[in-house]
Motif scaffolding. Structure first.
Motif, PDB file in Angstrom:
ATOM      1  N   LYS A  21      10.704  -4.332   5.461  1.00 23.64           N
ATOM      2  CA  LYS A  21      12.184  -3.809   5.954  1.00 23.64           C
ATOM      3  C   LYS A  21      13.192  -4.193   4.703  1.00 23.64           C
ATOM      4  O   LYS A  21      14.122  -3.236   4.441  1.00 23.64           O
ATOM      5  CB  LYS A  21      12.501  -4.866   6.990  1.00 23.64           C
ATOM      6  CG  LYS A  21      14.214  -4.737   7.335  1.00 23.64           C
ATOM      7  CD  LYS A  21      14.452  -3.677   7.899  1.00 23.64           C
ATOM      8  CE  LYS A  21      15.893  -3.432   8.475  1.00 23.64           C
ATOM      9  NZ  LYS A  21      16.391  -2.057   8.617  1.00 23.64           N
ATOM     10  N   TRP A  22      12.976  -5.126   3.789  1.00 24.61           N
ATOM     11  CA  TRP A  22      13.852  -5.197   2.616  1.00 24.61           C
ATOM     12  C   TRP A  22      13.729  -4.239   1.764  1.00 24.61           C
ATOM     13  O   TRP A  22      14.837  -3.757   1.248  1.00 24.61           O
ATOM     14  CB  TRP A  22      13.357  -6.695   2.007  1.00 24.61           C
ATOM     15  CG  TRP A  22      13.839  -6.869   0.609  1.00 24.61           C
ATOM     16  CD1 TRP A  22      15.328  -6.883   0.478  1.00 24.61           C
ATOM     17  CD2 TRP A  22      13.242  -7.170  -0.446  1.00 24.61           C
ATOM     18  NE1 TRP A  22      15.588  -7.284  -0.819  1.00 24.61           N
ATOM     19  CE2 TRP A  22      14.250  -7.307  -1.596  1.00 24.61           C
ATOM     20  CE3 TRP A  22      12.004  -7.372  -0.814  1.00 24.61           C
ATOM     21  CZ2 TRP A  22      13.966  -7.909  -2.882  1.00 24.61           C
ATOM     22  CZ3 TRP A  22      11.709  -7.741  -2.175  1.00 24.61           C
ATOM     23  CH2 TRP A  22      12.710  -7.705  -2.910  1.00 24.61           C
ATOM     24  N   ASN A  25      15.184  -0.999   3.424  1.00 20.87           N
ATOM     25  CA  ASN A  25      16.706  -0.770   3.333  1.00 20.87           C
ATOM     26  C   ASN A  25      17.182  -0.016   2.295  1.00 20.87           C
ATOM     27  O   ASN A  25      18.384   0.460   2.220  1.00 20.87           O
ATOM     28  CB  ASN A  25      17.238  -2.153   3.351  1.00 20.87           C
ATOM     29  CG  ASN A  25      17.079  -2.762   4.752  1.00 20.87           C
ATOM     30  OD1 ASN A  25      17.108  -1.979   5.864  1.00 20.87           O
ATOM     31  ND2 ASN A  25      17.381  -3.864   4.843  1.00 20.87           N
ATOM     32  N   ARG A  26      16.452   0.095   1.061  1.00 20.45           N
ATOM     33  CA  ARG A  26      16.948   1.003  -0.181  1.00 20.45           C
ATOM     34  C   ARG A  26      16.898   2.246   0.286  1.00 20.45           C
ATOM     35  O   ARG A  26      17.654   3.336  -0.460  1.00 20.45           O
ATOM     36  CB  ARG A  26      16.177   0.615  -1.311  1.00 20.45           C
ATOM     37  CG  ARG A  26      16.052  -0.702  -1.685  1.00 20.45           C
ATOM     38  CD  ARG A  26      15.263  -0.977  -2.815  1.00 20.45           C
ATOM     39  NE  ARG A  26      14.895  -0.056  -3.813  1.00 20.45           N
ATOM     40  CZ  ARG A  26      13.979   0.342  -4.389  1.00 20.45           C
ATOM     41  NH1 ARG A  26      13.062  -0.618  -4.375  1.00 20.45           N
ATOM     42  NH2 ARG A  26      13.818   1.278  -5.271  1.00 20.45           N
ATOM     43  N   ASP A  28      18.141   5.246   2.386  1.00 21.02           N
ATOM     44  CA  ASP A  28      19.250   5.484   3.736  1.00 21.02           C
ATOM     45  C   ASP A  28      18.794   5.974   4.869  1.00 21.02           C
ATOM     46  O   ASP A  28      18.441   5.273   5.971  1.00 21.02           O
ATOM     47  CB  ASP A  28      20.551   6.288   3.214  1.00 21.02           C
ATOM     48  CG  ASP A  28      21.098   5.578   2.063  1.00 21.02           C
ATOM     49  OD1 ASP A  28      21.425   4.073   2.214  1.00 21.02           O
ATOM     50  OD2 ASP A  28      21.702   5.808   1.406  1.00 21.02           O
ATOM     51  N   SER A  91      15.068 -12.073  10.496  1.00 15.49           N
ATOM     52  CA  SER A  91      15.812 -11.094  10.198  1.00 15.49           C
ATOM     53  C   SER A  91      17.427 -11.356  10.727  1.00 15.49           C
ATOM     54  O   SER A  91      18.113 -10.517   9.826  1.00 15.49           O
ATOM     55  CB  SER A  91      15.466 -10.012  11.347  1.00 15.49           C
ATOM     56  OG  SER A  91      15.491 -10.368  12.639  1.00 15.49           O
ATOM     57  N   PHE A  95      18.754 -10.465   6.840  1.00 10.51           N
ATOM     58  CA  PHE A  95      19.212  -9.126   7.022  1.00 10.51           C
ATOM     59  C   PHE A  95      20.451  -9.260   7.902  1.00 10.51           C
ATOM     60  O   PHE A  95      20.928  -8.116   7.925  1.00 10.51           O
ATOM     61  CB  PHE A  95      18.166  -8.267   7.667  1.00 10.51           C
ATOM     62  CG  PHE A  95      17.000  -8.221   6.849  1.00 10.51           C
ATOM     63  CD1 PHE A  95      16.829  -8.028   5.538  1.00 10.51           C
ATOM     64  CD2 PHE A  95      15.795  -8.537   7.398  1.00 10.51           C
ATOM     65  CE1 PHE A  95      15.694  -7.934   4.748  1.00 10.51           C
ATOM     66  CE2 PHE A  95      14.517  -8.469   6.852  1.00 10.51           C
ATOM     67  CZ  PHE A  95      14.723  -8.240   5.334  1.00 10.51           C
ATOM     68  N   GLU A  97      21.101  -9.337  10.849  1.00 12.57           N
ATOM     69  CA  GLU A  97      20.911  -8.531  11.954  1.00 12.57           C
ATOM     70  C   GLU A  97      21.456  -9.413  13.134  1.00 12.57           C
ATOM     71  O   GLU A  97      21.831 -10.336  13.427  1.00 12.57           O
ATOM     72  CB  GLU A  97      19.457  -8.072  12.300  1.00 12.57           C
ATOM     73  CG  GLU A  97      18.918  -7.310  11.387  1.00 12.57           C
ATOM     74  CD  GLU A  97      17.670  -6.740  11.818  1.00 12.57           C
ATOM     75  OE1 GLU A  97      16.963  -7.377  12.961  1.00 12.57           O
ATOM     76  OE2 GLU A  97      16.772  -6.106  10.919  1.00 12.57           O
TER      77      GLU A  97
END
Length: 121
Positions: A21-22, A25-26, A28, A91, A95, A97
């Motif tokens: 996920k990390w 995230n780069r 789009d 998360s 992140f 969330e």
């Protein structure tokens, strides 16, 4: 030792999910074309962190195979839900969330299910 195998499965699973996920995230969004999607995904596999996340999934599988030598599947599998708990909490922390009441109730149901099903050893 069997619980160490389950813990290893959970730890590697959680690590893999969070690191994927990390790094994703780069990206789009994926482009509409199939070849372009495949190109970006293949390029992401070359990212050392993404590769480590995929390797973690493989290691989690090995730990799970070892756990299956110690426990019945119906007993061990509910413990895998602990990965939901860890990913859920991390998360939110890592992140940022959203924590909604629906997610909280759902997670509480998962934890209750673990508690109930683990009693039937």
């Amino acid at each position: 030792m069997g619980y160490i195998y389950i813990l290893g499965t959970i730890a590697f699973t959680v690590y893999g999910q969070l690191v994927l996920k990390w790094r994703m995230n780069r990206v789009d969004t994926l482009p509409p074309g199939l070849l372009e999607k495949l190109f970006i995904l293949f390029k992401m596999i070359m990212d050392p962190f993404v590769f480590s996340g995929l390797a973690a999934a493989f290691l989690a599988s090995l730990f799970w195979m070892a756990a299956m030598t110690k426990f019945e599947l119906s007993y061990a599998y509910p413990f895998m839900s602990l990965s939901f708990l860890a990913v859920f909490i991390l998360s939110i922390v890592l992140f940022h969330e959203a924590l909604t009441w629906q997610k909280g109730i759902g997670l509480a149901c998962v934890i209750l299910g673990i508690a109930i099903s683990s009693q039937g050893a």
